[in-house]
Motif scaffolding. Structure first.
Motif, PDB file in Angstrom:
ATOM      1  N   MET A  31       0.923  -1.209  -0.086  1.00 46.57           N
ATOM      2  CA  MET A  31      -0.036   0.018   0.084  1.00 46.57           C
ATOM      3  C   MET A  31       0.837   1.253   0.165  1.00 46.57           C
ATOM      4  SD  MET A  31      -3.038   0.119   2.702  1.00 46.57           S
ATOM      5  CE  MET A  31      -3.735  -1.621   2.817  1.00 46.57           C
ATOM      6  N   PHE A  32       0.157   2.381  -0.608  1.00 47.54           N
ATOM      7  CA  PHE A  32       0.970   3.665  -0.483  1.00 47.54           C
ATOM      8  C   PHE A  32       0.857   4.193   1.014  1.00 47.54           C
ATOM      9  CE2 PHE A  32      -0.387   3.510  -5.180  1.00 47.54           C
ATOM     10  CZ  PHE A  32       0.852   3.448  -5.648  1.00 47.54           C
ATOM     11  N   MET A  33       1.984   4.374   1.512  1.00 48.71           N
ATOM     12  CA  MET A  33       2.061   5.014   2.910  1.00 48.71           C
ATOM     13  C   MET A  33       2.825   6.226   2.977  1.00 48.71           C
ATOM     14  SD  MET A  33       2.500   1.659   5.226  1.00 48.71           S
ATOM     15  CE  MET A  33       1.419   0.238   5.135  1.00 48.71           C
ATOM     16  N   GLN A  34       3.181   6.632   1.634  1.00 50.28           N
ATOM     17  CA  GLN A  34       3.829   8.133   1.796  1.00 50.28           C
ATOM     18  C   GLN A  34       2.930   9.216   0.658  1.00 50.28           C
ATOM     19  OE1 GLN A  34       6.484   9.085   3.319  1.00 50.28           O
ATOM     20  NE2 GLN A  34       6.941   7.212   4.170  1.00 50.28           N
ATOM     21  N   ALA A  35       3.292  10.381   0.910  1.00 46.73           N
ATOM     22  CA  ALA A  35       2.593  11.458   0.288  1.00 46.73           C
ATOM     23  C   ALA A  35       2.633  11.121  -1.204  1.00 46.73           C
ATOM     24  CB  ALA A  35       2.595  12.916   0.619  1.00 46.73           C
ATOM     25  N   PHE A  36       1.840  11.312  -2.176  1.00 44.31           N
ATOM     26  CA  PHE A  36       2.020  11.364  -3.553  1.00 44.31           C
ATOM     27  C   PHE A  36       2.962  12.429  -4.067  1.00 44.31           C
ATOM     28  CE2 PHE A  36       0.985  12.669  -7.922  1.00 44.31           C
ATOM     29  CZ  PHE A  36       1.150  11.172  -8.654  1.00 44.31           C
ATOM     30  N   ASP A  37       3.743  12.079  -4.886  1.00 42.11           N
ATOM     31  CA  ASP A  37       5.036  13.007  -5.323  1.00 42.11           C
ATOM     32  C   ASP A  37       4.503  13.377  -6.889  1.00 42.11           C
ATOM     33  OD1 ASP A  37       7.049  14.413  -6.448  1.00 42.11           O
ATOM     34  OD2 ASP A  37       8.336  12.837  -6.352  1.00 42.11           O
ATOM     35  N   PRO A  38       3.985  14.511  -7.048  1.00 40.12           N
ATOM     36  CA  PRO A  38       3.479  14.904  -8.418  1.00 40.12           C
ATOM     37  C   PRO A  38       4.234  15.007  -9.432  1.00 40.12           C
ATOM     38  CG  PRO A  38       3.023  16.724  -6.670  1.00 40.12           C
ATOM     39  CD  PRO A  38       3.915  15.692  -5.834  1.00 40.12           C
ATOM     40  N   SER A  39       5.779  14.899  -9.261  1.00 37.23           N
ATOM     41  CA  SER A  39       6.713  14.971  -9.991  1.00 37.23           C
ATOM     42  C   SER A  39       7.044  13.699 -10.884  1.00 37.23           C
ATOM     43  CB  SER A  39       8.293  15.595  -9.761  1.00 37.23           C
ATOM     44  OG  SER A  39       8.552  14.672  -8.610  1.00 37.23           O
ATOM     45  N   GLN A  40       6.250  12.587  -9.819  1.00 36.10           N
ATOM     46  CA  GLN A  40       6.504  11.354 -10.617  1.00 36.10           C
ATOM     47  C   GLN A  40       5.678  11.115 -12.024  1.00 36.10           C
ATOM     48  OE1 GLN A  40       4.935   9.099  -7.044  1.00 36.10           O
ATOM     49  NE2 GLN A  40       5.735   7.406  -7.668  1.00 36.10           N
ATOM     50  N   ASP A  41       6.236  10.269 -12.716  1.00 40.36           N
ATOM     51  CA  ASP A  41       5.435   9.968 -13.995  1.00 40.36           C
ATOM     52  C   ASP A  41       4.793   8.751 -13.657  1.00 40.36           C
ATOM     53  OD1 ASP A  41       4.826  10.180 -16.562  1.00 40.36           O
ATOM     54  OD2 ASP A  41       6.604   9.057 -17.219  1.00 40.36           O
ATOM     55  N   VAL A  42       3.314   9.009 -13.165  1.00 41.65           N
ATOM     56  CA  VAL A  42       2.453   8.013 -13.086  1.00 41.65           C
ATOM     57  C   VAL A  42       1.256   8.165 -13.920  1.00 41.65           C
ATOM     58  CG1 VAL A  42       0.917   6.718 -11.330  1.00 41.65           C
ATOM     59  CG2 VAL A  42       3.553   7.473 -10.760  1.00 41.65           C
ATOM     60  N   LEU A  43       0.552   7.142 -14.634  1.00 42.44           N
ATOM     61  CA  LEU A  43      -0.360   7.582 -15.416  1.00 42.44           C
ATOM     62  C   LEU A  43      -1.844   7.417 -14.628  1.00 42.44           C
ATOM     63  CD1 LEU A  43      -1.636   7.770 -18.333  1.00 42.44           C
ATOM     64  CD2 LEU A  43      -1.807   5.407 -18.212  1.00 42.44           C
ATOM     65  N   LEU A  44      -2.167   8.482 -13.937  1.00 41.98           N
ATOM     66  CA  LEU A  44      -3.476   8.567 -12.946  1.00 41.98           C
ATOM     67  C   LEU A  44      -4.477   8.763 -14.296  1.00 41.98           C
ATOM     68  CD1 LEU A  44      -2.201  11.219 -10.353  1.00 41.98           C
ATOM     69  CD2 LEU A  44      -2.465   8.699 -10.041  1.00 41.98           C
ATOM     70  N   GLN A  45      -5.487   7.844 -13.853  1.00 42.44           N
ATOM     71  CA  GLN A  45      -6.696   8.094 -14.979  1.00 42.44           C
ATOM     72  C   GLN A  45      -8.068   7.720 -14.326  1.00 42.44           C
ATOM     73  OE1 GLN A  45      -6.739   5.927 -18.647  1.00 42.44           O
ATOM     74  NE2 GLN A  45      -5.747   4.135 -17.511  1.00 42.44           N
ATOM     75  N   VAL A  46      -8.989   8.420 -14.980  1.00 44.57           N
ATOM     76  CA  VAL A  46     -10.405   7.967 -14.608  1.00 44.57           C
ATOM     77  C   VAL A  46     -11.165   8.002 -15.770  1.00 44.57           C
ATOM     78  CG1 VAL A  46     -12.473   8.668 -13.318  1.00 44.57           C
ATOM     79  CG2 VAL A  46     -10.313   8.691 -12.231  1.00 44.57           C
TER      80      VAL A  46
END
Ligand SMILES: *[C@@H]1O[C@H](CO)[C@@H](O)[C@H](O)[C@H]1NC(C)=O
Ligand SMILES: *[C@@H]1O[C@H](CO)[C@@H](O)[C@H](O)[C@H]1NC(C)=O
Ligand SMILES: *[C@@H]1O[C@H](CO)[C@@H](O)[C@H](O)[C@H]1NC(C)=O
Ligand SMILES: *[C@@H]1O[C@H](CO)[C@@H](O)[C@H](O)[C@H]1NC(C)=O
Ligand SMILES: *[C@@H]1O[C@H](CO)[C@@H](O)[C@H](O)[C@H]1NC(C)=O
Ligand SMILES: *[C@@H]1O[C@H](CO)[C@@H](O)[C@H](O)[C@H]1NC(C)=O
Ligand SMILES: *[C@@H]1O[C@H](CO)[C@@H](O)[C@H](O)[C@H]1NC(C)=O
Length: 482
Positions: A371-386
């Motif tokens: 599980m994610f237990m640290q704040a999300f880092d917006p500079s990360q290249d992650v494909l967030l999508q809805v």
């Protein structure tokens, strides 16, 4: 005089054209192939029943001729709409929450709602879902022994959602409820997050992590808030959250605000030493999360109970709000989804590290270390999508299947014979009409005698010279002007 039967036969003559035989043979072969090909589409298939979870694909791509115009195709795939009964449980294609369908209605022309017993659904995209309420229940000793054994406090989060679909018959609204419990009771049959995959769908994985962490944090805060109180502690409670629609700013600023959710109602039930609850339950004397969390810890009057729980409750409420909306495919300018936008996700997850540090071992049971237990880092290249969602169900479909070789042969043969015969008739009539008329040779017959007046018998031929088998074309009688 030979016997004359009731039935007659036609006389024949060879066509006097050189091109006739090759044309008929070549044309015949081409036409037979073409007609057989068309007949396979028209009569070579029969419909068989099957079930499909994607009726759009089943209906459009079932077979090679499915894109032909419908008047050429005999058997075409078709799926029936599914009927989802009120009270039944259903997942979306993302399979995060099991939803209970609680109401279905149409809006009549005069604005009244006409309620229905089921939702007629055929793979329609779920649209414009609004969450109308998030209900957080602290269950305390009402939990099952198994649940209490692993965590001394627990409860559920329930979201009530309204959506609509646009079908051919018009717009249908429906209301669904989904419940989350990080440590569900053993008898529950409704599992959450069936399709979790951290790499292919990080959005839902973030929703899952945030919900789980904030659930634990809220329960621990409720437990701690009641641990050392001189007045009788609360053993259960309920909080209703809904949207504060009077906030200022852009929608992104609003969802980020701590006041995005307001406390519609809250009730906490105390327990006394005889084990019987006081009748006077404690309610919240404010709708604002900030005010509730800033109230004194041990006030004389319990108008603002348990100040320690409200920051976690806000995180839990928002996580449920946006995870349900992600599951239902809502992310637009009118309701930006915090799980789909890096900046907003960083804000929603900013407390995670603190939550992880403060959770004690009694509230960590079942924590998954992926599980994610640290704040999300917006500079990360992650494909967030809805993206848009549909409800997942199975449909009864009729799809074309090639007939068995025997029946296929018979049906193609019969259909071919009928059509080829008609074509032959048309062809010969055309040739007779346009070519034979103008061919001098065709109108005469060396062996034929001219027809005498009134000598025509039925069938257009006549025998002359006392039964000799000489015959005369009807054509010739007409052209001789008698
Ligand atoms: C399936 O087709 C229907 C009607 O043709 C359409 O309304 C619906 O949006 C389609 N569903 C999907 C998931 O594309
Ligand atoms: C959700 O709210 C928006 C804006 O208030 C509205 O346009 C939409 O119709 C609502 N959706 C449903 C399903 O009621
Ligand atoms: C998650 O998705 C990735 C990419 O689609 C795939 O390679 C991986 O096997 C999936 N993991 C699981 C556990 O299904
Ligand atoms: C417990 O509550 C009952 C009813 O609300 C009340 O009559 C009783 O006095 C209370 N007992 C104590 C020890 O406060
Ligand atoms: C709510 O709290 C305010 C002060 O914070 C107090 O003046 C008021 O009487 C309370 N209302 C009720 C109904 O207890
Ligand atoms: C909505 O938010 C505003 C701004 O923070 C706040 O003043 C107001 O009290 C909130 N409304 C409710 C009903 O909580
Ligand atoms: C979460 O907290 C535990 C115990 O405090 C610690 O061991 C672990 O490293 C933390 N995880 C993260 C991702 O910070």
């Amino acid at each position: 005089m030979p016997h004359r039967s009731f039935f007659h036969y036609n006389i024949t003559r060879a066509y006097p054209f050189k091109w006739f035989t090759p044309l008929v043979i070549i044309g015949g072969i081409i036409l037979t192939a073409l007609v057989s090909f068309l007949n396979v589409a028209a009569t070579g298939y029969e419909l068989v029943s099957t079930s499909s979870s994607d009726p759009n694909a089943t209906e459009t791509n079932s077979i090679w001729f499915s894109k032909w115009p419908s008047y050429l195709v005999g058997a075409r795939a078709a799926c029936e709409a599914a009927s989802l009964q009120v009270q039944s449980t259903i997942y979306t294609d993302r399979r995060a929450f099991p939803y209970e369908l609680s109401k279905v209605w149409h809006v009549e022309e005069d604005g009244t709602k006409a309620y229905q017993g089921s939702l007629i659904y055929k793979n329609n995209v779920i649209q414009n879902c609004n969450i109308t309420e998030i209900k957080i229940q602290f269950e305390g000793p009402d939990r099952s022994p198994g649940q209490l054994a692993v965590a001394p406090m627990g409860g559920t989060v329930t979201a009530k959602t309204e959506c609509y679909i646009d079908a051919d018959s018009g717009r249908t609204y429906f209301q669904m409820r989904s419940t989350y419990d990080a440590i569900p009771p053993p008898e529950t049959a409704k599992s959450t997050f069936l399709n979790l995959n951290k790499t292919s769908d990080p959005t839902l994985f973030w929703g899952y992590s945030l919900l789980n962490m904030y659930w634990r944090s809220s329960m621990q805060a409720f437990f701690d808030g009641n641990a050392d109180r001189s007045p009788p502690p609360f053993f259960k409670g309920v909080i209703d959250l809904n949207r504060n629609t009077t906030l200022d700013g852009t929608m992104e600023e609003q969802v980020e605000s701590i006041e995005f959710l307001r406390v519609g109602d809250c009730f906490f039930i105390p327990l006394n030493s005889t084990g019987i609850a006081y009748l006077n339950n404690r309610y919240c004397n404010s709708t604002s999360i900030t005010e509730l969390s800033n109230s004194p810890t041990n006030p004389a009057e319990f108008t603002r109970p348990l100040p320690g729980i409200w920051r976690s409750v806000e995180g839990l409420g928002k996580s449920m709000w946006f995870t349900v909306l992600a599951d239902l495919g809502r992310n637009d300018d009118a309701m930006p989804n915090m799980l789909a936008r890096p900046k907003l996700l960083a804000s929603l997850s900013s407390d995670l590290a603190t939550v992880n540090e403060t959770l004690r071992s009694r509230f960590r049971w079942g924590l998954n270390d992926r599980m994610f237990m640290q704040a999300f880092d917006p500079s990360q290249d992650v494909l967030l999508q809805v993206s848009q969602s549909i409800l997942a169900t199975d449909y009864l479909c009729q799809v074309p299947q090639l007939k068995s070789p025997g029946t296929l042969f018979i049906s193609i043969l019969v259909a071919d014979l009928v059509i080829l015969q008609a074509l032959w008739k048309i062809f010969t009539l055309t040739v007779d009409g346009f070519f034979l008329k103008s061919t001098e040779e065709a109108r005469h017959c060396a062996n034929c005698a001219p027809v005498s007046q009134g000598g025509i018998l039925h069938g257009g031929y006549k025998s002359v010279n006392g039964g000799d088998s000489q015959i005369v074309l009807l054509e010739e009688q007409r052209s001789s002007g008698t």
